[in-house]
Design an enzyme around this catalytic site. Structure first.
Site, short mmCIF file in Angstrom:
data_model
loop_
_atom_site.label_atom_id
_atom_site.label_comp_id
_atom_site.label_asym_id
_atom_site.label_seq_id
_atom_site.Cartn_x
_atom_site.Cartn_y
_atom_site.Cartn_z
N ILE A 137 0.86 -1.18 0.00
CA ILE A 137 0.00 0.00 0.00
C ILE A 137 0.90 1.24 0.00
CG2 ILE A 137 -1.83 1.21 1.25
CD1 ILE A 137 -2.51 -1.65 0.24
N LEU A 138 0.65 2.12 -0.94
CA LEU A 138 1.46 3.34 -1.01
C LEU A 138 1.01 4.31 0.07
CD1 LEU A 138 1.45 3.66 -4.90
CD2 LEU A 138 3.37 2.94 -3.44
N GLY A 168 -6.71 4.17 0.17
CA GLY A 168 -7.31 2.91 0.61
C GLY A 168 -6.67 1.71 -0.08
N HIS A 185 -5.27 -4.61 -10.81
CA HIS A 185 -5.69 -5.55 -9.76
C HIS A 185 -6.41 -6.73 -10.40
CE1 HIS A 185 -6.84 -6.83 -5.76
NE2 HIS A 185 -8.06 -7.04 -6.23
C1 GAR Z 1 -0.96 -9.04 -11.40
O1 GAR Z 1 -2.00 -9.93 -11.71
C2 GAR Z 1 -1.50 -7.89 -10.59
O2 GAR Z 1 -2.81 -7.51 -10.91
C3 GAR Z 1 -1.43 -8.44 -9.20
O3 GAR Z 1 -0.22 -9.12 -9.15
C4 GAR Z 1 0.04 -9.67 -10.43
C5 GAR Z 1 1.46 -9.34 -10.80
O4 GAR Z 1 1.85 -10.07 -11.91
N1 GAR Z 1 -1.54 -7.40 -8.23
C6 GAR Z 1 -2.17 -7.55 -7.09
O5 GAR Z 1 -2.65 -8.61 -6.71
C7 GAR Z 1 -2.23 -6.30 -6.23
N2 GAR Z 1 -3.23 -6.43 -5.24
P1 GAR Z 1 3.15 -9.68 -12.72
O6 GAR Z 1 4.27 -9.46 -11.69
O7 GAR Z 1 3.40 -10.87 -13.59
O8 GAR Z 1 2.85 -8.42 -13.49
#
Ligand code: GAR
Length: 212
Positions: A104-105, A155, A121
Site C-alpha cells: 500500500i502506497l 485505501g 488488480h
Molecule cells: C498481477 O496480476 C497484478 O494484478 C497483481 O499481481 C500480479 C502481478 O503479476 N496485483 C495484485 O494482486 C495487487 N493487489 P506480474 O508481476 O506478472 O505483473
C-alpha cells in the site's frame, strides 16, 4: 497535461515509473508497448520493494534504470514511504504505474503524484480487494472475475475505476490457471489504459475519471 501531442514534430512521450514486486509480466507488456515510438509513453524507471523481484531483470534487459526500496531496511512504514517517494522523484514521472506492486502506497508517494498513480488488480473491484484476489474469488465461488485498472488513493484498491475486463472461471480452474488467464487480459487492459491516460487530459471528479 503532459502526454498531449501538440503536433507530430513536438510530441512528448509521457514519463512512466513502474513499480513491481514479482515476475513483472505486466511490466513486460508495458516494455513491449513502449518500444513502439508511436506509443505515447516511455518507461524511465522501474522500482521494486525487494531486490529479488525477477521483473527487475526485464527492466535491465530493456535498458531501463531500476531501484529497490525494501521496507525491511526502514524502521517503519512512514520512513519506507518517504524513501520510496524520494527514489521515484528524480525520474520526473507524469504517471506512476503499480503493476503487481504488493504494498500500500503511503502519503509521501501519493502526495508526490496526486491522481497520477495507476494500479492493476486481478479482480473486478470492489469485489476481492487485497493481496489474494484470485484465490479469494475462487474460494467465494464466483463464476466471473477479471481485472481492474484504477487510480490509487489511500485505501486498499479503492480508487476510481478506469477500466475493467471480465474473465470467466472455468471448471477445474486453480489459482495459477485462473491468474494466468486474468493476466493475459490484464496486460492488454493496462497498456490501453496507460495509452489513454497519456493521450488525453484527465480530470477526476469524485469517482468519475473524465478524458478530454
Ligand atoms: C498481477 O496480476 C497484478 O494484478 C497483481 O499481481 C500480479 C502481478 O503479476 N496485483 C495484485 O494482486 C495487487 N493487489 P506480474 O508481476 O506478472 O505483473
Amino acid at each position: 497535461m503532459s502526454g498531449t501531442f501538440a503536433d507530430e514534430s513536438t510530441r512528448v512521450r509521457a514519463r512512466l515509473v513502474v513499480l513491481i514486486s514479482g515476475g513483472g509480466s505486466n511490466l513486460q507488456a508495458l516494455i513491449d508497448a513502449t518500444s513502439d515510438p508511436d506509443f505515447p509513453a516511455q518507461i524511465v524507471g522501474v522500482g521494486a520493494d525487494r531486490a529479488d523481484a525477477t521483473g527487475l531483470d526485464r527492466a535491465m534487459r530493456a535498458g531501463v534504470p531500476t531501484f529497490v526500496v525494501d521496507p525491511k531496511q526502514y524502521s517503519d512504514r512512514g520512513e519506507w514511504d518517504r524513501a520510496l517517494a524520494a527514489a521515484i522523484a528524480p525520474f520526473d514521472a507524469e504517471w506512476v504505474v503499480s503493476a503487481g506492486f504488493m504494498r500500500i502506497l503511503g502519503e509521501a508517494v501519493l502526495s508526490g503524484h496526486p491522481q497520477r498513480i495507476v494500479n492493476t488488480h486481478p479482480a473486478l473491484l470492489p469485489s476481492f480487494p487485497g493481496a489474494h484476489a484470485v484465490r479469494d474469488a475462487l474460494v467465494y465461488g464466483v463464476k466471473v472475475t477479471g481485472c481492474t485498472v484504477h487510480l490509487v488513493d489511500s485505501g486498499v484498491d479503492t480508487g476510481p475505476v478506469l477500466a475493467q475486463q471480465a474473465v470467466a472461471i472455468e471448471a477445474g480452474d486453480d489459482e495459477t490457471s485462473l491468474h494466468e488467464r486474468i493476466k493475459s487480459v490484464e496486460h492488454e487492459l493496462l497498456v490501453s489504459v496507460v495509452a489513454s491516460l497519456c493521450r488525453h487530459d484527465v480530470q477526476v471528479i469524485g469517482r468519475e475519471v473524465v478524458f478530454s
